[in-house]
Design an enzyme around this catalytic site. Sequence first.
Site, short mmCIF file in Angstrom:
data_model
loop_
_atom_site.label_atom_id
_atom_site.label_comp_id
_atom_site.label_asym_id
_atom_site.label_seq_id
_atom_site.Cartn_x
_atom_site.Cartn_y
_atom_site.Cartn_z
N PHE A 117 3.52 9.71 1.36
CA PHE A 117 4.55 9.78 0.33
C PHE A 117 5.33 8.48 0.31
CE2 PHE A 117 4.12 14.22 1.61
CZ PHE A 117 4.13 14.90 0.41
N ASP A 118 5.76 8.08 -0.87
CA ASP A 118 6.78 7.05 -0.97
C ASP A 118 8.09 7.75 -0.64
OD1 ASP A 118 8.25 4.72 -1.64
OD2 ASP A 118 8.64 5.58 -3.61
N LEU A 119 8.78 7.27 0.34
CA LEU A 119 9.99 7.94 0.81
C LEU A 119 11.12 7.87 -0.20
CD1 LEU A 119 11.10 9.41 3.33
CD2 LEU A 119 11.97 7.21 4.07
N ASP A 120 11.44 6.66 -0.63
CA ASP A 120 12.61 6.43 -1.47
C ASP A 120 12.33 6.81 -2.92
OD1 ASP A 120 15.16 5.61 -2.11
OD2 ASP A 120 14.61 3.52 -2.32
N THR B 202 11.08 9.67 -3.87
CA THR B 202 10.11 10.77 -3.89
C THR B 202 10.56 11.85 -2.92
OG1 THR B 202 8.33 9.23 -4.39
CG2 THR B 202 7.69 11.40 -3.56
#
Length: 140
Positions: A8-11, A13
């Site tokens: 996952f893209d953290l920021d 998402t």
Amino acid sequence: MRCPVVLFDLDGTLIDSGPIILASMRHATRTVLEREFADDELLAHVGGWGLHEQMRVFDSTRAEELVRCYREHNEPLHAGLEWCAGIKPVLDRLVEEGRTLVGTMIDGIDLEPLLEGRPRSEAGQTAPPAGLYLVGVAYD
């Protein structure tokens, strides 16, 4: 198991950093430039450009000062980051299914309280490369 690792893209998402980015952009431009910008102007270049390039748009001669002011305002706000709406139950389900979750991470932010994992400094040699954080994985 199909897709045993989920990236996952953290920021933006997993966590919602939009409000603190906007607040910090506003603070930096007000403090350094003594100017007001509309929200859409402040956020127009947020993303892949990098913070220095974003600040050069506002004033190329004072970009370093803008970045410093932004960071001083922004870093204390990280403690208030929250999950994006609806994502936590999805992550919990994926962990229950035995999947390894990987979230790309912003350097310098301690997300250990939010992710309920171990801090990167304690992860040891089995930890993923710098910039990655595994959710639901204990490092021994």
